[in-house]
Design a protein around this motif. Structure first.
Motif, PDB file in Angstrom:
ATOM      1  N   PHE A   5     -56.376   0.794 -48.766  1.00 35.71           N
ATOM      2  CA  PHE A   5     -56.096  -0.597 -48.458  1.00 35.71           C
ATOM      3  C   PHE A   5     -55.539  -1.372 -49.652  1.00 35.71           C
ATOM      4  O   PHE A   5     -55.110  -2.506 -49.507  1.00 35.71           O
ATOM      5  CB  PHE A   5     -57.356  -1.305 -47.956  1.00 35.71           C
ATOM      6  CG  PHE A   5     -57.848  -0.736 -46.648  1.00 35.71           C
ATOM      7  CD1 PHE A   5     -56.970  -0.402 -45.644  1.00 35.71           C
ATOM      8  CD2 PHE A   5     -59.194  -0.542 -46.433  1.00 35.71           C
ATOM      9  CE1 PHE A   5     -57.404   0.118 -44.435  1.00 35.71           C
ATOM     10  CE2 PHE A   5     -59.642  -0.026 -45.223  1.00 35.71           C
ATOM     11  CZ  PHE A   5     -58.745   0.310 -44.231  1.00 35.71           C
ATOM     12  N   ASP A   6     -55.555  -0.784 -50.866  1.00 37.87           N
ATOM     13  CA  ASP A   6     -55.014  -1.508 -52.016  1.00 37.87           C
ATOM     14  C   ASP A   6     -53.527  -1.759 -51.810  1.00 37.87           C
ATOM     15  O   ASP A   6     -52.785  -0.885 -51.367  1.00 37.87           O
ATOM     16  CB  ASP A   6     -55.220  -0.693 -53.312  1.00 37.87           C
ATOM     17  CG  ASP A   6     -56.692  -0.673 -53.684  1.00 37.87           C
ATOM     18  OD1 ASP A   6     -57.444  -1.509 -53.136  1.00 37.87           O
ATOM     19  OD2 ASP A   6     -57.073   0.180 -54.491  1.00 37.87           O
ATOM     20  N   GLY A   7     -53.118  -2.980 -52.114  1.00 35.78           N
ATOM     21  CA  GLY A   7     -51.698  -3.289 -52.053  1.00 35.78           C
ATOM     22  C   GLY A   7     -51.195  -3.576 -50.662  1.00 35.78           C
ATOM     23  O   GLY A   7     -49.984  -3.667 -50.438  1.00 35.78           O
ATOM     24  N   THR A   8     -52.076  -3.717 -49.678  1.00 39.52           N
ATOM     25  CA  THR A   8     -51.597  -4.088 -48.340  1.00 39.52           C
ATOM     26  C   THR A   8     -51.070  -5.509 -48.385  1.00 39.52           C
ATOM     27  O   THR A   8     -51.560  -6.327 -49.166  1.00 39.52           O
ATOM     28  CB  THR A   8     -52.730  -4.023 -47.286  1.00 39.52           C
ATOM     29  OG1 THR A   8     -53.823  -4.793 -47.761  1.00 39.52           O
ATOM     30  CG2 THR A   8     -53.150  -2.613 -47.000  1.00 39.52           C
ATOM     31  N   VAL A  49     -49.333  -6.129 -39.962  1.00 44.68           N
ATOM     32  CA  VAL A  49     -50.410  -5.146 -39.776  1.00 44.68           C
ATOM     33  C   VAL A  49     -49.900  -3.933 -38.998  1.00 44.68           C
ATOM     34  O   VAL A  49     -50.155  -2.773 -39.373  1.00 44.68           O
ATOM     35  CB  VAL A  49     -51.620  -5.797 -39.038  1.00 44.68           C
ATOM     36  CG1 VAL A  49     -52.663  -4.741 -38.702  1.00 44.68           C
ATOM     37  CG2 VAL A  49     -52.242  -6.908 -39.890  1.00 44.68           C
ATOM     38  N   VAL A  50     -49.140  -4.185 -37.932  1.00 49.03           N
ATOM     39  CA  VAL A  50     -48.646  -3.067 -37.120  1.00 49.03           C
ATOM     40  C   VAL A  50     -47.677  -2.198 -37.941  1.00 49.03           C
ATOM     41  O   VAL A  50     -47.722  -0.959 -37.887  1.00 49.03           O
ATOM     42  CB  VAL A  50     -47.976  -3.585 -35.819  1.00 49.03           C
ATOM     43  CG1 VAL A  50     -47.243  -2.466 -35.077  1.00 49.03           C
ATOM     44  CG2 VAL A  50     -49.022  -4.222 -34.899  1.00 49.03           C
ATOM     45  N   GLY A  51     -46.830  -2.843 -38.748  1.00 56.22           N
ATOM     46  CA  GLY A  51     -45.885  -2.085 -39.585  1.00 56.22           C
ATOM     47  C   GLY A  51     -46.626  -1.221 -40.592  1.00 56.22           C
ATOM     48  O   GLY A  51     -46.320  -0.024 -40.774  1.00 56.22           O
ATOM     49  N   TRP A  52     -47.634  -1.805 -41.219  1.00 54.64           N
ATOM     50  CA  TRP A  52     -48.417  -1.054 -42.201  1.00 54.64           C
ATOM     51  C   TRP A  52     -49.173   0.097 -41.520  1.00 54.64           C
ATOM     52  O   TRP A  52     -49.224   1.219 -42.038  1.00 54.64           O
ATOM     53  CB  TRP A  52     -49.397  -2.011 -42.898  1.00 54.64           C
ATOM     54  CG  TRP A  52     -50.346  -1.320 -43.813  1.00 54.64           C
ATOM     55  CD1 TRP A  52     -50.129  -0.975 -45.114  1.00 54.64           C
ATOM     56  CD2 TRP A  52     -51.656  -0.856 -43.474  1.00 54.64           C
ATOM     57  NE1 TRP A  52     -51.231  -0.327 -45.615  1.00 54.64           N
ATOM     58  CE2 TRP A  52     -52.176  -0.248 -44.627  1.00 54.64           C
ATOM     59  CE3 TRP A  52     -52.437  -0.906 -42.333  1.00 54.64           C
ATOM     60  CZ2 TRP A  52     -53.447   0.307 -44.668  1.00 54.64           C
ATOM     61  CZ3 TRP A  52     -53.704  -0.348 -42.350  1.00 54.64           C
ATOM     62  CH2 TRP A  52     -54.193   0.249 -43.515  1.00 54.64           C
ATOM     63  N   ALA A  53     -49.728  -0.190 -40.333  1.00 53.90           N
ATOM     64  CA  ALA A  53     -50.476   0.851 -39.608  1.00 53.90           C
ATOM     65  C   ALA A  53     -49.553   2.023 -39.275  1.00 53.90           C
ATOM     66  O   ALA A  53     -49.940   3.192 -39.379  1.00 53.90           O
ATOM     67  CB  ALA A  53     -51.079   0.264 -38.333  1.00 53.90           C
ATOM     68  N   ARG A  54     -48.306   1.683 -38.902  1.00 52.55           N
ATOM     69  CA  ARG A  54     -47.344   2.741 -38.559  1.00 52.55           C
ATOM     70  C   ARG A  54     -47.022   3.572 -39.808  1.00 52.55           C
ATOM     71  O   ARG A  54     -47.028   4.799 -39.783  1.00 52.55           O
ATOM     72  CB  ARG A  54     -46.079   2.099 -37.988  1.00 52.55           C
ATOM     73  CG  ARG A  54     -45.155   3.039 -37.276  1.00 52.55           C
ATOM     74  CD  ARG A  54     -44.014   2.304 -36.601  1.00 52.55           C
ATOM     75  NE  ARG A  54     -43.271   1.425 -37.506  1.00 52.55           N
ATOM     76  CZ  ARG A  54     -43.307   0.095 -37.464  1.00 52.55           C
ATOM     77  NH1 ARG A  54     -44.046  -0.543 -36.572  1.00 52.55           N
ATOM     78  NH2 ARG A  54     -42.604  -0.624 -38.339  1.00 52.55           N
ATOM     79  N   ASP A  55     -46.773   2.881 -40.932  1.00 52.72           N
ATOM     80  CA  ASP A  55     -46.418   3.590 -42.162  1.00 52.72           C
ATOM     81  C   ASP A  55     -47.548   4.491 -42.649  1.00 52.72           C
ATOM     82  O   ASP A  55     -47.310   5.562 -43.205  1.00 52.72           O
ATOM     83  CB  ASP A  55     -46.076   2.582 -43.271  1.00 52.72           C
ATOM     84  CG  ASP A  55     -44.786   1.831 -42.946  1.00 52.72           C
ATOM     85  OD1 ASP A  55     -44.048   2.296 -42.041  1.00 52.72           O
ATOM     86  OD2 ASP A  55     -44.539   0.782 -43.573  1.00 52.72           O
TER      87      ASP A  55
END
Ligand SMILES: Cc1cc2nc3c(=O)[nH]c(=O)nc-3n(C[C@H](O)[C@H](O)[C@H](O)COP(=O)(O)OP(=O)(O)OC[C@H]3O[C@@H](n4cnc5c(N)ncnc54)[C@H](O)[C@@H]3O)c2cc1C
Length: 448
Positions: A5-8, A49-55
């Motif tokens: 989660f660092d850097g989200t 959030v959705v973009g990060w979850a996908r990545d």
């Protein structure tokens, strides 16, 4: 210590004491601790959030007010909770169009307070103060379904974010549309497994001037149910038609300090265009119910009387929880054809007695939707599960559904194929097309 989660580009709460609050649902059923909680206040936050979850291939469980009953929000342990309770602005109230446009975290009681200033109401009423996004995601209905329908009928348009980051407006804010595939109704009821709802346009209805509420007791379940079905056949303009069994009435008395007859009862709302029409409809209800040996009829005419009468019905689940402290609860949610309602209630009552369970039966009988609340402990869990299983299989055998309004979630998945047959494979194809990495509420409705 570093973590994934660092850097989200957004904050994530990973405090164990906070995560622990997200491990149980309203029925007391337990899941695992999720990995973290992200709060979104609008579309941009959701997209981040959705973009990060996908990545990062991190699964997401979208959350509204957290009142769902079928394990929809329980985590298996690797998910991030996307909490939308702070996305709670009423964006537009359009009395001339009988609509409101809201963010998904707006609760139904808040919208109703705002709409009432214009003499309007949002009618879908699941009792709990759920969020409109969560209600759409479960296709909720409740006590007013018999007159106004559930969420599909009351959400003409919405905005959704899909797993690949696409944002789409589905439906149009008009009374009807035959345009294209109905993706709006596909997302409604999909329990956060196909998309995240980020905005909704909902229908508002005028608050009728003449309202009456009645509570009517009957000697037997069969007579109460027969009276209810006859009222529907006579097209008496009821806007709520609820059944409550004797055990439920006893729980209400104990919880609310009321002194009602502890026999099966109907709770009814009737709406009329004039005082004379309300009188005539009330007389018709009384006539029909007396023909089925109704032995106690209470009529509420003022706002306060009506509110008290419906609080007794709405607080039933709390009353049942208070009656069985230290228990968890199974709640069945079958809907059956009208001609099979008495049979469904009778089957549940007989099975409960045979298995020695302390069950109570209530339901939105105007929709053929029957709920049985089954308190259980670790010791009685297998018996409670057997009971629930037999009740659902009975409903399916008579042409009904495993879920009238609560949804499939985790707990009713095993009935999907018995109810839908090969259509489950089409559902799986749709899920794989829209969420190929299985990131949106994995394991709910369909196996992960
Ligand atoms: C006492 C009590 C009585 C109830 N009576 C009824 C009843 O009569 N009728 C009825 O229908 N229900 C009833 N319920 C169940 C519950 O209120 C409904 O299921 C409600 O629709 C859930 O809304 P929520 O905001 O709490 O959603 P949550 O519980 O937070 O979420 C429910 C589901 O929707 C998904 N979700 C939430 N928000 C979004 C979003 N913005 N985008 C995509 N997915 C999302 C979640 O991932 C989850 O799968 C009752 C519950 C209680 C506790």
């Amino acid at each position: 210590m570093t973590s994934v989660f660092d850097g989200t580009p957004f904050d994530i709460d990973t405090r164990p004491s906070v995560l622990d609050q997200f491990t149980a649902d309203e029925t007391g059923r337990l899941g695992r601790r999720p990995r973290g909680i992200a709060y979104a206040a609008g579309l941009d936050d959701v997209l981040a959030v959705v973009g990060w979850a996908r990545d990062t291939r991190t699964p997401l469980i979208t959350r509204g007010a957290g009142t769902s009953l079928e394990g929809h929000l329980l985590a298996r342990g690797d998910e991030l909770i996307l909490d939308l309770s702070q996305a709670n602005s009423i964006l537009d109230l359009a009395p001339a169009d009988f609509t409101a446009t809201v963010q998904p975290g707006v609760t139904r009681t808040r919208l109703n307070a705002a709409a009432a200033e214009f003499g309007l109401q949002f009618t879908v009423d699941p009792g709990a103060d759920a969020s409109l996004g969560g209600m759409a995601a479960t296709n909720a209905s409740g006590t007013t379904g018999v007159r106004y329908g559930g969420m599909r009928a009351n959400v003409p348009a919405l905005q959704a974010v899909f797993a690949d980051g696409r944002v789409a407006r589905l439906g149009r804010a008009v009374r009807k549309s035959s345009s294209g595939y109905d993706l709006k109704d596909l997302v409604i009821g999909s329990a956060g497994t196909l998309a995240v709802i980020t905005e909704l346009t909902v229908r508002l209805h005028p608050i009728p001037e003449w309202l009456r509420s009645l509570r009517i007791s009957f000697p037997t379940v069969r007579e109460a149910v027969a009276a209810a079905v006859e009222l529907l056949g006579l097209a008496v303009p009821v806007s709520r038609l609820e059944f409550v069994d004797a055990a439920s009435m006893a729980a209400v008395n104990a919880f609310r300090g009321s002194g009602y007859a502890e026999t099966p009862a109907l709770f009814i709302d009737l709406e009329a265009a004039s005082s004379a029409a309300a009188d005539a409809d009330e007389r018709e209800i009384q006539r029909v119910c007396r023909a089925y040996h109704a032995d106690g009829i209470e009529v509420a005419r003022t706002h306060t009387e009506r509110h008290t009468l419906w609080e007794d019905r709405h607080q039933l689940f709390l009353a049942l929880k208070a009656r069985s402290p230290r228990h968890r609860f199974l709640v069945t949610d079958t809907a059956v054809p009208y001609s099979r309602i008495a049979d469904a209630v009778g089957t549940a009552t007989r099975l409960g007695a045979e298995l020695g369970l302390d069950i109570s039966v209530a339901g939105h009988i105007g929709d053929g939707n029957v709920h049985v609340v089954v308190p259980y402990t670790d010791t009685t869990l297998p018996t409670a599960l057997r009971f629930s299983d037999e009740v659902v299989r009975h409903a399916l055998a008579v042409g009904g559904t495993a879920s009238g309004e609560h949804g499939i979630g985790l707990t009713k998945k095993k009935y999907l194929r018995a109810e839908h047959g090969p259509a489950v494979d089409i559902m799986t194809t749709i899920k794989q097309a829209l969420d190929p990495h299985g990131l949106l509420n994995p394991g709910k409705i369909l196996d992960a």
